[in-house]
Motif scaffolding. Structure first.
Motif, PDB file in Angstrom:
ATOM      1  N   PHE A  57    -108.338  26.080  19.126  1.00  0.00           N
ATOM      2  CA  PHE A  57    -107.314  26.766  18.697  1.00  0.00           C
ATOM      3  C   PHE A  57    -106.936  26.574  17.288  1.00  0.00           C
ATOM      4  O   PHE A  57    -107.011  25.492  16.853  1.00  0.00           O
ATOM      5  N   TRP A  58    -107.077  27.495  16.327  1.00  0.00           N
ATOM      6  CA  TRP A  58    -106.535  27.418  15.224  1.00  0.00           C
ATOM      7  C   TRP A  58    -105.542  28.587  14.708  1.00  0.00           C
ATOM      8  O   TRP A  58    -105.619  29.920  15.014  1.00  0.00           O
ATOM      9  N   GLU A  59    -104.318  28.279  14.316  1.00  0.00           N
ATOM     10  CA  GLU A  59    -103.449  29.318  14.129  1.00  0.00           C
ATOM     11  C   GLU A  59    -103.806  30.540  13.259  1.00  0.00           C
ATOM     12  O   GLU A  59    -103.737  31.828  13.325  1.00  0.00           O
ATOM     13  N   SER A  60    -104.624  30.084  12.451  1.00  0.00           N
ATOM     14  CA  SER A  60    -105.369  30.869  11.216  1.00  0.00           C
ATOM     15  C   SER A  60    -106.225  31.917  11.907  1.00  0.00           C
ATOM     16  O   SER A  60    -106.028  33.205  11.541  1.00  0.00           O
ATOM     17  N   GLN A  61    -107.010  31.704  12.894  1.00  0.00           N
ATOM     18  CA  GLN A  61    -107.990  32.557  13.707  1.00  0.00           C
ATOM     19  C   GLN A  61    -107.039  33.597  14.582  1.00  0.00           C
ATOM     20  O   GLN A  61    -107.167  34.550  14.736  1.00  0.00           O
ATOM     21  N   SER A  62    -106.049  32.730  15.293  1.00  0.00           N
ATOM     22  CA  SER A  62    -105.183  33.576  16.206  1.00  0.00           C
ATOM     23  C   SER A  62    -104.376  34.507  15.500  1.00  0.00           C
ATOM     24  O   SER A  62    -104.297  35.692  16.111  1.00  0.00           O
ATOM     25  N   ASN A  63    -103.772  34.280  14.414  1.00  0.00           N
ATOM     26  CA  ASN A  63    -103.426  35.278  13.596  1.00  0.00           C
ATOM     27  C   ASN A  63    -104.064  36.276  13.320  1.00  0.00           C
ATOM     28  O   ASN A  63    -103.751  37.633  13.050  1.00  0.00           O
ATOM     29  N   LEU A  64    -105.537  36.097  12.805  1.00  0.00           N
ATOM     30  CA  LEU A  64    -106.318  37.254  12.506  1.00  0.00           C
ATOM     31  C   LEU A  64    -106.595  38.211  13.626  1.00  0.00           C
ATOM     32  O   LEU A  64    -106.877  39.389  13.173  1.00  0.00           O
ATOM     33  N   ASP A  65    -107.015  37.689  14.625  1.00  0.00           N
ATOM     34  CA  ASP A  65    -107.179  38.167  15.647  1.00  0.00           C
ATOM     35  C   ASP A  65    -106.231  39.315  16.109  1.00  0.00           C
ATOM     36  O   ASP A  65    -106.379  40.410  16.394  1.00  0.00           O
ATOM     37  N   LYS A  66    -105.005  38.723  15.944  1.00  0.00           N
ATOM     38  CA  LYS A  66    -103.796  39.613  16.236  1.00  0.00           C
ATOM     39  C   LYS A  66    -103.694  40.735  15.421  1.00  0.00           C
ATOM     40  O   LYS A  66    -103.336  41.927  15.516  1.00  0.00           O
ATOM     41  N   GLY A  67    -103.901  40.176  13.890  1.00  0.00           N
ATOM     42  CA  GLY A  67    -103.742  41.407  12.793  1.00  0.00           C
ATOM     43  C   GLY A  67    -104.875  42.436  12.986  1.00  0.00           C
ATOM     44  O   GLY A  67    -104.481  43.553  12.665  1.00  0.00           O
ATOM     45  N   LYS A  68    -105.844  42.001  13.207  1.00  0.00           N
ATOM     46  CA  LYS A  68    -107.213  43.026  13.369  1.00  0.00           C
ATOM     47  C   LYS A  68    -106.932  44.182  14.347  1.00  0.00           C
ATOM     48  O   LYS A  68    -107.289  45.267  14.241  1.00  0.00           O
ATOM     49  N   GLN A  69    -106.471  43.534  15.592  1.00  0.00           N
ATOM     50  CA  GLN A  69    -106.295  44.415  16.545  1.00  0.00           C
ATOM     51  C   GLN A  69    -104.989  45.442  16.428  1.00  0.00           C
ATOM     52  O   GLN A  69    -105.062  46.433  16.533  1.00  0.00           O
ATOM     53  N   LEU A  70    -104.108  44.953  15.522  1.00  0.00           N
ATOM     54  CA  LEU A  70    -102.878  45.644  15.187  1.00  0.00           C
ATOM     55  C   LEU A  70    -103.351  46.660  14.298  1.00  0.00           C
ATOM     56  O   LEU A  70    -103.021  47.943  14.452  1.00  0.00           O
ATOM     57  N   ARG A  71    -104.262  46.328  13.555  1.00  0.00           N
ATOM     58  CA  ARG A  71    -104.744  47.295  12.428  1.00  0.00           C
ATOM     59  C   ARG A  71    -105.641  48.363  13.199  1.00  0.00           C
ATOM     60  O   ARG A  71    -105.229  49.627  12.853  1.00  0.00           O
ATOM     61  N   ASP A  72    -106.329  48.106  14.302  1.00  0.00           N
ATOM     62  CA  ASP A  72    -106.845  49.091  14.928  1.00  0.00           C
ATOM     63  C   ASP A  72    -106.032  50.229  15.800  1.00  0.00           C
ATOM     64  O   ASP A  72    -106.208  51.283  15.482  1.00  0.00           O
ATOM     65  N   MET A  73    -105.047  49.671  16.115  1.00  0.00           N
ATOM     66  CA  MET A  73    -104.064  50.607  16.743  1.00  0.00           C
ATOM     67  C   MET A  73    -103.393  51.356  15.606  1.00  0.00           C
ATOM     68  O   MET A  73    -103.255  52.541  16.068  1.00  0.00           O
ATOM     69  N   LEU A  74    -102.880  50.912  14.734  1.00  0.00           N
ATOM     70  CA  LEU A  74    -102.170  51.627  13.563  1.00  0.00           C
ATOM     71  C   LEU A  74    -103.159  52.764  13.026  1.00  0.00           C
ATOM     72  O   LEU A  74    -102.872  53.838  12.835  1.00  0.00           O
ATOM     73  N   VAL A  75    -104.454  52.216  12.868  1.00  0.00           N
ATOM     74  CA  VAL A  75    -105.321  53.360  12.318  1.00  0.00           C
ATOM     75  C   VAL A  75    -105.681  54.437  13.174  1.00  0.00           C
ATOM     76  O   VAL A  75    -105.694  55.729  12.836  1.00  0.00           O
TER      77      VAL A  75
END
Length: 804
Positions: A57-75
């Protein structure tokens, strides 16, 4: 045909995904917080990953995983997305001011900085830090907050959606607060958070959960669980920016856990509620109507998710090896997550049995009287039937608890067991496990206890009835065994005459400083006591030794303080220079002797005298001779001396010389620690004859602390009438012998009257009483006791030492 049409409808909705929700014209800046695998990128070490492992677990990676999945939903919904980073590298971790500029330059409708929080490992909550300040915050900050209200409104929607998560365990409700206000109050900052500072568009730092709460750490290792958080962000933007529209599909999510077995791996700690139950790695979850299957990962979270389902009724089937399958109906509604946490029951297909137990010793051996009885089973047991099936004989008051997911029964006696007793433990075959199978046979075993079942207080200072305690006492308690120190600092209490507990100085605590097998506790109080007042010490029942044998009967020690410093009598010696030196010719088996002046422990002037010696065996003695002989006394005089005692229990004698006649008179017993004033009338000297005070002698007694001595003398006084003595009448009436005593202590009186003898523990507990001239103590443990002698018109108490 209808079923196939239903499947087709679901498939169309899945493939259409979120396109029915239109966010065209909306620009969202997505900032996955941190970046890289550096020291500030928040690594949590959890099994099976080593510290620093990029797969952990790295918060940096966890945050990126959430961000990329949010980006896909928004797009997919037609929104314009500004991503501040696409990879988890240090190089991609932009300066905070650059991130702010990206959000502003693209005139974003909202900027979300995705994070998770950390605390003390036991809390888990949602925190939204919006760009701005709280409505009631009148502080003027260096950087303006132009969109504080809109940031607050959108952040409140996000917080409510995240808090609706029923898979996790929340320790408190969500919080929505301005970053300026929070930064000033909680962090001591003057201008809020850098990633929001200077924003001219609405924005928030979303602390979606707390990644140092270990169950949440494991959940955040699951990609679908992170998808749920991203989906809640997406739903929040849809709700706020397009309130007239709705997401056409819904989701099913939850976790699968054992119904009663708890987590035992070491990396879990201080768990809450359902998070304590064992997650079922590898469980299979199926939506019956669509035949969609989800296999739970191996990372101790039990999470499963089914995405973008058409609204309607579904049946969810959960299966795991060794467990009974369950099928549970669930309703899916559009724009929502239907949470379904599943608890599976283990298949227990053989009868329960005891597979190990303790104490497991031969009946000819013996165990501590503090021992617990423990039964380990092959299955997790039904608590009620197993409790009813348990018995111990002779009957013992105690408590039954179940451990290790009910695989272990523990019986803990309320007080130590009786000494030298054979106990029989029995579990009758009515004990069963949750699948209602009972034991096939009764189970029984026996054990014998040792001959000790109480923790004994051997010596103490102040001691019961002490009338001369200095106002800054040094509390000392010596027990017959090494102590369990876990509760000593709070357990032993000191009270004033009004019952007010006095504050102990925690920094002065010293535990188990005497040689094993004995134990001890030393401390001082924060504030001085008042002179000439009554106080008491309470040593409670739960003070115990290292094997769990307790005091059991609370000990109360009453004492009275003295001013100690006697200044209204003539001074015979001030001890400002060294007054006595060790005399080896008049000593027996003595080593490590010193005599010197001391400037730290003193009551008067600049110095005191300090004397150290080590005595070989009981009745050995050390003699210190006067450097000069200039104190003349006779039988009518009283000598008073300020002494810093060492609690050795040894006897201090003064040496008097007249020509060739040398006499030693007992001055006091060294049964105190710290400064006290002691006095002695010199009636033991021949009448009408002058003597010189020529030295003193320390005679070793039989006490635990008797081998080493450290005494301090200050101001010796010489006067005519005793200050502290008990009435002379009692002195002449009573004689106690032998003391120390092995079996029988004799009491002789000068009058024709049988006394009442009462033997008390040093804590004030009455142990024996008899009306006679002797008291048999053969059954009393070694230690120091108080013998109270009561005559018709008077009484007196004396310390008595029992030795074996």
């Amino acid at each position: 045909m209808k079923f196939n049409f239903f499947l087709l409808l679901i498939s169309l909705l899945i493939y259409s995904d979120l396109r029915a929700q239109n966010l065209s014209g909306i620009t969202i800046c997505v900032n996955p917080g941190h970046g890289g695998y550096d020291s500030d990128d928040r690594n949590m070490t959890i099994a099976p990953f080593a510290q620093g492992d990029h797969n952990g677990f790295w918060e940096s990676q966890s945050n990126l995983d959430k961000g990329k999945q949010l980006r896909d939903m928004l797009v997919a919904a037609g929104a314009n997305v500004i991503m501040t980073r696409e990879t988890n590298t240090t190089a991609d971790d932009l300066n905070l001011s650059v991130i702010v500029a990206m959000a502003n330059q693209n005139n974003s409708d909202f900027m979300i900085a995705i994070h998770s929080n950390a605390g003390n490992g036991v809390a888990n909550s949602v925190l939204q830090l919006y760009a701005g300040k709280d409505a009631n915050d009148a502080t003027t900050y260096p950087t303006p907050t132009p969109v504080s209200d809109e940031s607050r409104n959108i952040s409140a929607v996000i917080a409510k959606n995240l808090y609706a998560n029923q898979i996790t365990t929340w320790s408190s409700s969500y919080s929505v607060t301005g970053d300026k206000t929070f930064g000033r109050i909680a962090m001591g900052w003057s201008d809020g958070y850098g990633v929001l500072r200077g924003l001219t568009v609405p924005g928030v730092i979303s602390e979606g959960s707390m990644h140092d709460y270990i169950p949440e750490t494991y959940r955040l290792m699951n990609m679908e669980y992170k998808w749920l958080e991203a989906w809640n962000f997406f739903k929040s933007f849809c709700t706020y920016f397009k309130p007239a529209e709705s997401i056409p599909t819904g989701n099913i999510a939850g976790s699968v856990r054992d119904s009663r077995n708890v987590i035992t791996v070491g990396s879990y700690y201080k768990l809450k509620g359902r998070d304590e139950l064992l997650p079922l790695n590898g469980a299979t979850i199926t939506v019956v109507e669509t035949n969609q299957t989800y296999t739970v990962d191996q990372l101790n979270n039990g999470v499963y998710v089914f995405k973008n389902l058409a609204p309607g009724q579904y049946n969810v089937k959960a299966e795991a090896p060794g467990y009974y399958a369950q099928t549970i109906p669930v309703t899916v509604t559009n724009g929502n997550i239907s949470y379904l946490n599943i608890s599976l029951n283990k298949v227990r297909n053989t009868p329960p049995m005891v597979i190990s137990y303790s104490p497991n010793v031969a009946i000819t051996d013996s165990v501590e009287c503090s021992t617990d009885v423990v039964l380990n089973f092959n299955w997790d047991m039904d608590v009620e039937s197993t409790t009813q099936a348990f018995s111990i004989s002779p009957a013992v008051d105690g408590k039954i608890t179940f451990e290790d997911s009910q695989y272990r029964l523990r019986f803990s006696p309320t007080i130590p067991l009786e000494k030298s007793t054979v106990y029989t433990v029995k579990l009758v075959k009515t004990a069963r496990h949750p699948d209602n199978l009972s034991m096939t046979d009764d189970f029984t075993f026996q054990f014998t206890t040792k001959g000790r079942n109480r923790l004994e207080l051997i010596t103490t200072y102040p001691y019961q009835g002490d009338k001369g305690v200095y106002t800054r006492p040094l509390f000392r308690f010596v027990f017959d065994k090494v102590l369990n120190t876990s509760n000593l600092q709070t357990a032993i209490k000191v009270y004033d005459k009004n019952g007010t507990e006095l504050v102990k100085n925690g920094r002065t605590f010293l535990n188990n400083k005497v040689a094993a097998p004995y134990g001890s506790c030393y401390f001082e109080l924060t504030n001085a006591l008042a002179a000439n007042e009554d106080y008491k010490i309470i040593i409670p029942a739960n003070v115990e030794d290292e094997v769990g044998v307790m005091v059991v009967d609370p000990i109360e020690i009453n004492f009275h303080t003295s001013a100690v410093l006697v200044e209204n009598k003539p001074i015979a010696d001030e001890f400002e220079t060294l007054k006595y030196l060790f005399d080896a010719t008049q000593s027996s088996t003595v080593s490590a002797t010193t005599a010197t002046i001391n400037s730290t422990k003193k009551l008067f002037g600049t110095y005191s005298n300090v004397f150290n010696c080590t005595l070989g065996k009981p009745l050995d003695y050390a003699t210190f001779k006067a450097v000069t002989q200039n104190i003349t006394v006779n039988s009518n005089k009283v000598i008073g001396l300020h002494i810093f005692g060492d609690l050795s229990g040894n006897e201090l004698q003064l040496q008097f010389t007249s020509g060739t006649d040398v006499r030693y008179l007992k001055f006091c017993s060294l049964n105190f620690f710290g400064w006290e004033f002691k006095e002695m009338k010199l009636s033991g000297l021949p009448v009408l004859l002058d003597y010189q005070l020529t030295g003193f002698r320390i005679i070793r007694n039989y006490g635990v602390l008797s081998s080493t001595n450290e005494l301090y003398f200050d101001n010796m006084l010489l006067y005519d009438e005793e200050i502290l003595a008990i009435p002379e009448l009692m002195k002449n009436k009573i004689k106690i012998y032998p003391n120390p005593v092995n079996d029988i202590v004799h009491v002789s009186t000068s009058i024709d009257e049988n006394p009442v003898l009462q033997l008390f523990s040093i804590g004030g507990i009455l142990l024996k009483e008899i009306k006679a001239n002797e008291l048999n103590v053969h059954d009393i443990s070694s230690g120091t006791y108080i013998l109270k002698i009561m005559l018709k018109n008077s009484s007196a108490s004396y310390p008595v030492m029992i030795v074996r």
